[in-house]
Design a protein around this motif. Structure first.
Motif, PDB file in Angstrom:
ATOM      1  N   LEU A  39       0.884  -1.406   0.062  1.00 41.30           N
ATOM      2  CA  LEU A  39       0.052  -0.138  -0.100  1.00 41.30           C
ATOM      3  C   LEU A  39       0.962   1.359   0.051  1.00 41.30           C
ATOM      4  O   LEU A  39       0.603   2.339  -0.682  1.00 41.30           O
ATOM      5  N   GLN A  40       1.851   1.341   0.665  1.00 40.53           N
ATOM      6  CA  GLN A  40       2.741   2.273   0.690  1.00 40.53           C
ATOM      7  C   GLN A  40       3.447   2.534  -0.744  1.00 40.53           C
ATOM      8  O   GLN A  40       3.610   3.834  -1.129  1.00 40.53           O
ATOM      9  N   ALA A  41       3.723   1.678  -1.464  1.00 41.76           N
ATOM     10  CA  ALA A  41       4.171   1.651  -2.703  1.00 41.76           C
ATOM     11  C   ALA A  41       3.269   2.301  -3.766  1.00 41.76           C
ATOM     12  O   ALA A  41       3.379   3.295  -4.597  1.00 41.76           O
ATOM     13  N   VAL A  42       2.013   1.605  -3.628  1.00 41.83           N
ATOM     14  CA  VAL A  42       0.774   2.385  -4.554  1.00 41.83           C
ATOM     15  C   VAL A  42       0.667   3.867  -3.957  1.00 41.83           C
ATOM     16  O   VAL A  42       0.448   4.664  -4.961  1.00 41.83           O
ATOM     17  N   GLU A  43       0.699   4.265  -2.677  1.00 41.22           N
ATOM     18  CA  GLU A  43       0.390   5.543  -2.372  1.00 41.22           C
ATOM     19  C   GLU A  43       1.575   6.579  -2.948  1.00 41.22           C
ATOM     20  O   GLU A  43       1.401   7.634  -3.296  1.00 41.22           O
ATOM     21  N   ALA A  44       2.851   6.400  -2.724  1.00 37.86           N
ATOM     22  CA  ALA A  44       4.211   6.966  -3.524  1.00 37.86           C
ATOM     23  C   ALA A  44       3.848   6.991  -4.921  1.00 37.86           C
ATOM     24  O   ALA A  44       4.156   7.898  -5.591  1.00 37.86           O
ATOM     25  N   MET A  45       3.295   5.848  -5.593  1.00 35.03           N
ATOM     26  CA  MET A  45       3.168   6.031  -7.195  1.00 35.03           C
ATOM     27  C   MET A  45       2.056   6.980  -7.339  1.00 35.03           C
ATOM     28  O   MET A  45       2.284   7.736  -8.685  1.00 35.03           O
ATOM     29  N   THR A  46       0.786   6.931  -6.645  1.00 33.49           N
ATOM     30  CA  THR A  46      -0.168   7.842  -6.847  1.00 33.49           C
ATOM     31  C   THR A  46       0.232   9.377  -6.864  1.00 33.49           C
ATOM     32  O   THR A  46      -0.319  10.231  -7.234  1.00 33.49           O
ATOM     33  N   ALA A  47       1.223   9.639  -5.787  1.00 35.56           N
ATOM     34  CA  ALA A  47       1.526  10.849  -5.593  1.00 35.56           C
ATOM     35  C   ALA A  47       2.345  11.427  -6.642  1.00 35.56           C
ATOM     36  O   ALA A  47       2.443  12.582  -6.924  1.00 35.56           O
ATOM     37  N   ASP A  48       2.995  10.645  -7.267  1.00 43.52           N
ATOM     38  CA  ASP A  48       3.805  10.930  -8.698  1.00 43.52           C
ATOM     39  C   ASP A  48       3.463   9.918  -9.710  1.00 43.52           C
ATOM     40  O   ASP A  48       4.205   9.360 -10.245  1.00 43.52           O
ATOM     41  N   PRO A  49       2.101  10.324 -10.258  1.00 39.31           N
ATOM     42  CA  PRO A  49       1.672   9.352 -11.461  1.00 39.31           C
ATOM     43  C   PRO A  49       2.570   9.164 -12.703  1.00 39.31           C
ATOM     44  O   PRO A  49       2.540   8.477 -13.278  1.00 39.31           O
ATOM     45  N   THR A  50       3.153  10.608 -12.991  1.00 41.68           N
ATOM     46  CA  THR A  50       3.985  10.675 -14.281  1.00 41.68           C
ATOM     47  C   THR A  50       5.110   9.580 -14.392  1.00 41.68           C
ATOM     48  O   THR A  50       5.647   9.337 -15.106  1.00 41.68           O
ATOM     49  N   HIS A  51       5.578   9.456 -12.903  1.00 43.68           N
ATOM     50  CA  HIS A  51       6.630   8.517 -12.796  1.00 43.68           C
ATOM     51  C   HIS A  51       6.522   7.286 -11.819  1.00 43.68           C
ATOM     52  O   HIS A  51       7.413   6.750 -11.174  1.00 43.68           O
ATOM     53  N   ALA A  52       5.002   6.746 -12.175  1.00 47.24           N
ATOM     54  CA  ALA A  52       4.780   5.573 -11.279  1.00 47.24           C
ATOM     55  C   ALA A  52       5.733   4.439 -11.546  1.00 47.24           C
ATOM     56  O   ALA A  52       6.186   3.615 -10.786  1.00 47.24           O
ATOM     57  N   GLU A  53       6.168   4.247 -12.884  1.00 47.33           N
ATOM     58  CA  GLU A  53       7.141   2.936 -13.007  1.00 47.33           C
ATOM     59  C   GLU A  53       8.288   3.142 -12.538  1.00 47.33           C
ATOM     60  O   GLU A  53       9.047   2.080 -11.709  1.00 47.33           O
ATOM     61  N   ALA A  54       8.829   4.376 -12.602  1.00 46.46           N
ATOM     62  CA  ALA A  54      10.298   4.643 -11.784  1.00 46.46           C
ATOM     63  C   ALA A  54      10.212   4.610 -10.211  1.00 46.46           C
ATOM     64  O   ALA A  54      11.039   4.103  -9.712  1.00 46.46           O
TER      65      ALA A  54
END
Length: 219
Positions: A88-103
Motif C-alpha cells: 500500500l505504501q508503494a501504491v501511495e507513492a506511485m499515486t503521488a507521482d503518477p507520471t513517474h509511477a514506473e520509476a
C-alpha cells in the motif's frame, strides 16, 4: 539487523511464542510481515530483527528452532536503513507521482519484496538479445552488457532461471521478473536468496499492473 523467513503453524499463539523465544535471545523485533498462508496449516513470516553487538545470527536460528513447529527457511543480513515496506505504501507513492509511477516502483520494490535490487530493462530489436537498461534501484548492477533475455516474452511474473545461464554478472542472485509494458521488464534480485514465493510473484504482478494504470491515467 537480520531478516528471518520462518514457517510457523498457522494457529493462535505461534507468532507470540516465536517472539518470546527471540526476546530471550536478545533480539529486538523491528517488524513482522505475513508473506504467505499456505493451505497445509502453515504460514510464512518475514521477521526483521536487530541483535546487540557480539550476538551472531546463529542465536536467531537456535531461538526459532526452540518453538514447536517452527522452521527457519532463511536468515540474512539486512541493511539497517531497511524496513518492511508494504504494498500500500508503494501504491501511495506511485499515486503521488503518477507520471513517474514506473520509476517509483523500481526504487521501492526492493524494500517491498525484501530484495537487494531492481532493474528495468527494455528488449532491443529482434536479432539483438542484449536489453537496454532503463532504470535501476540503488545497489543494482550498473552494467548489463552480459545480460540476455531468452525467457522473453512473459505473460505473467516468473522466477527466472539461474542467472549464470543468461546474466553472469547477476550470479549468486535469486531473481524474478514481470513485464511492465511493451518490451519492458522489471527484474528483482536477492543475493543468495531466498527464492521468490508464488504469493510474492502475484503481488509483484499486481503492483506492476497498478503502476501501468496509474501512469496511463496521468498521460
Amino acid at each position: 539487523m537480520f531478516l528471518l523467513r520462518v514457517v510457523l503453524p498457522d494457529r493462535p499463539g505461534s507468532l507470540g511464542a516465536l517472539a518470546t523465544a527471540l526476546g530471550k535471545a536478545d533480539a529486538d523485533i523491528v517488524g513482522v510481515d505475513v508473506v504467505e498462508q499456505r493451505g497445509d496449516g502453515r504460514a510464512v513470516d518475514d521477521i526483521l530483527v536487530q541483535l546487540p553487538p557480539g550476538k551472531m545470527a546463529d542465536a536467531l536460528v537456535t531461538a526459532c528452532n526452540s518453538v514447536e513447529g517452527a522452521q527457519v527457511e532463511f536468515v540474512r543480513f539486512y541493511p539497517s536503513r531497511g524496513g518492511l515496506q508494504r504494498d500500500l505504501q508503494a501504491v501511495e507513492a506511485m499515486t503521488a507521482d503518477p507520471t513517474h509511477a514506473e520509476a517509483v516502483l523500481v526504487q521501492l520494490s526492493p524494500n517491498v519484496f525484501r530484495a537487494d535490487w531492481a532493474i528495468l530493462l527494455e528488449a532491443r530489436d529482434e536479432g539483438d538479445s542484449r536489453p537496454r537498461l532503463l532504470d535501476r534501484s540503488p545497489a543494482a548492477p550498473e552494467e548489463i552488457d552480459d545480460v540476455s533475455t531468452p525467457w522473453l516474452p512473459l505473460t505473467r511474473p516468473i522466477r527466472l532461471p539461474d542467472p549464470a545461464e543468461w546474466a553472469p554478472s547477476l550470479a549468486q542472485s535469486t531473481t524474478a521478473a514481470v513485464m511492465t509494458s511493451g518490451d519492458r521488464v522489471l527484474i528483482l534480485g536477492r543475493r543468495g536468496g531466498p527464492e521468490f514465493l508464488d504469493s510474492e510473484l502475484a503481488r509483484l504482478g499486481h503492483l506492476v499492473a497498478l503502476a501501468r494504470a496509474i501512469g496511463a491515467g496521468a498521460a
